[in-house]
Design a protein around this motif. Structure first.
Motif, PDB file in Angstrom:
ATOM      1  N   ALA A  38      -2.356   4.161   1.714  1.00 13.20           N
ATOM      2  CA  ALA A  38      -1.018   3.565   1.604  1.00 13.20           C
ATOM      3  C   ALA A  38      -1.063   2.104   2.038  1.00 13.20           C
ATOM      4  CB  ALA A  38      -0.029   4.329   2.482  1.00 13.20           C
ATOM      5  N   ALA A  39      -0.113   1.334   1.510  1.00 17.47           N
ATOM      6  CA  ALA A  39       0.166   0.000   2.041  1.00 17.47           C
ATOM      7  C   ALA A  39       1.627   0.019   2.472  1.00 17.47           C
ATOM      8  CB  ALA A  39      -0.065  -1.065   0.977  1.00 17.47           C
ATOM      9  N   GLY A  40       2.014  -0.949   3.271  1.00 18.58           N
ATOM     10  CA  GLY A  40       3.401  -0.981   3.731  1.00 18.58           C
ATOM     11  C   GLY A  40       3.857  -2.407   3.967  1.00 18.58           C
ATOM     12  N   LYS A  41       5.074  -2.516   4.477  1.00 16.88           N
ATOM     13  CA  LYS A  41       5.600  -3.843   4.805  1.00 16.88           C
ATOM     14  C   LYS A  41       6.298  -3.762   6.158  1.00 16.88           C
ATOM     15  CE  LYS A  41       9.061  -7.173   3.193  1.00 16.88           C
ATOM     16  NZ  LYS A  41      10.162  -7.372   2.213  1.00 16.88           N
ATOM     17  N   VAL A  42       5.840  -4.608   7.081  1.00 18.56           N
ATOM     18  CA  VAL A  42       6.522  -4.734   8.373  1.00 18.56           C
ATOM     19  C   VAL A  42       6.671  -6.219   8.677  1.00 18.56           C
ATOM     20  CG1 VAL A  42       5.682  -2.549   9.373  1.00 18.56           C
ATOM     21  CG2 VAL A  42       4.340  -4.613   9.691  1.00 18.56           C
ATOM     22  N   ALA A  43       7.776  -6.578   9.281  1.00 14.42           N
ATOM     23  CA  ALA A  43       8.037  -7.991   9.639  1.00 14.42           C
ATOM     24  C   ALA A  43       7.695  -8.909   8.460  1.00 14.42           C
ATOM     25  CB  ALA A  43       7.241  -8.371  10.889  1.00 14.42           C
TER      26      ALA A  43
END
Ligand code: UDP
Length: 250
Positions: A160-165
Motif C-alpha cells: 500500500a501507499a498512503g498520504k499523511v501531512a
C-alpha cells in the motif's frame, strides 16, 4: 484524535524512523504448517500473518462445483487478540470484503481450468495487526499457493501507499493509516499487471499517480523477498539427502 493532533514526521523521518518511500522490515517463511498443502508466515512491520492453502480438492457443498474450472475460496480472519481493542471473533463485513478483494487479487494468475470441479482453499489468519493486513495476507497467500504446487501464471505481490501531512508515503503503519489522509493498497504481477487497487480518502490525480507508482515499487521489492523465500526452502530440500528431488525454476 484526528490527523491534526499527530506529527507524522520528525526531522524528515516517520514515526518509526522510516523515509517516506521505505517499506517496513519484511520476513517470509515458507512451509510452516505440516498439515497444509502449502503455507507461509509473513511479518510486514508489526503485522504477523499466516496463510494455509489446501487443494485442489473436492468441493463441499457440491453445488458450488464448476464444470470447467476450480473455484478459489479465500477466508481472511483477524484473531481477536490481533488488535488493541479485542476484535469480536467470527466473520464481519470487513473480513468479508477483504476476503473477496484478496481472492480477486489472486484468482487471475491461478490456472483454475486445470482442475475442473475442485476447490482451492486459502485461509489467512491475522495474528497481529498494524495496518496493511490485506496486503500481508495476499503476499503470504501467493507464496503458500506456490508452496502447494498450484500452477500459477506468476507470483502476486501486494503493498500500500498512503498520504499523511500532504506527503505520499509507502506502506503506512497503523497511526498513518488511521489518522492519515489516504490509503491505497495494490496487488500486481511482477510485470506490473494490477489485480487489486483500492483507495480510502482523497488524492489529487497527480498524488494518485505518485502513490500508485510508489506502491508498485514496494510490490516489486516484496516480489524479490517472496521469490527468495521460496528458493531458500526448496534449495534446502534438494540438498537434504534421501528426500525427493525438487527443481526450482528461475
Ligand atoms: N484494525 C483494528 N480493529 C479492527 C480492524 C482493524 O484495530 O477491527 C486496525 C488493524 O491494525 C488494521 C488497521 O486497523 O491493520 C487497518 O485496517 P484496514 O481495514 O484499513 O485494513 P488493512 O490496512 O489491515 O488491510
Amino acid at each position: 484524535m484526528d490527523e491534526t493532533d499527530i506529527s507524522f514526521f520528525k526531522d524528515g523521518l516517520r514515526l518509526d524512523g522510516r523515509k517516506a518511500d521505505q517499506l517496513r522490515p519484511v520476513k517470509i517463511e515458507v512451509g510452516v504448517l505440516a498439515r497444509a498443502d502449502g503455507s507461509c508466515y509473513i511479518e510486514m512491520g508489526g503485522n504477523k500473518v499466516i496463510a494455509a492453502v489446501y487443494g485442489p480438492r473436492e468441493v463441499h457443498p457440491r453445488h458450488l462445483q464448476e464444470a470447467t474450472r476450480a473455484i478459489v475460496r479465500y477466508r481472511y480472519n483477524m484473531a481477536s487478540f490481533s488488535v488493541e481493542d479485542r476484535k469480536r471473533p467470527g466473520p464481519d463485513r470487513r473480513s468479508q470484503e477483504l476476503s473477496k478483494v484478496s481472492r480477486e487479487a489472486l484468482e487471475p494468475v491461478i490456472l483454475t481450468s486445470f482442475f475442473p470441479r475442485s476447490v482451492i482453499d486459502v485461509f489467512v489468519e491475522v495474528l497481529q495487526a498494524d495496518a496493511g493486513t490485506r496486503t500481508a495476507g495476499i503476499n503470504a497467500a501467493a507464496v503458500a499457493l506456490a508452496d502447494a504446487g498450484i500452477p500459477m501464471k506468476s507470483m502476486i505481490s501486494s503493498c500500500a501507499a498512503g498520504k499523511v501531512a500532504d506527503t505520499i508515503i509507502l506502506d503506512p503503519m497503523k497511526e498513518e493509516d488511521n489518522f492519515g489522509q489516504a490509503d491505497l493498497p495494490i496487488a500486481m504481477t511482477p510485470n506490473g499487471d494490477i489485480t487489486l487497487l483500492q483507495m480510502d480518502g482523497g488524492l489529487t490525480p497527480d498524488e494518485f499517480q505518485r502513490a500508485v507508482e510508489m506502491a508498485m515499487k514496494g510490490a516489486r521489492d516484496i516480489y524479490e523477498l517472496q521469490r527468495d523465500a521460496l528458493v531458500k526452502k526448496y534449495s534446502q530440500m534438494v540438498e537434504q539427502p534421501g528426500r525427493e528431488e525438487v527443481h526450482v525454476c528461475d
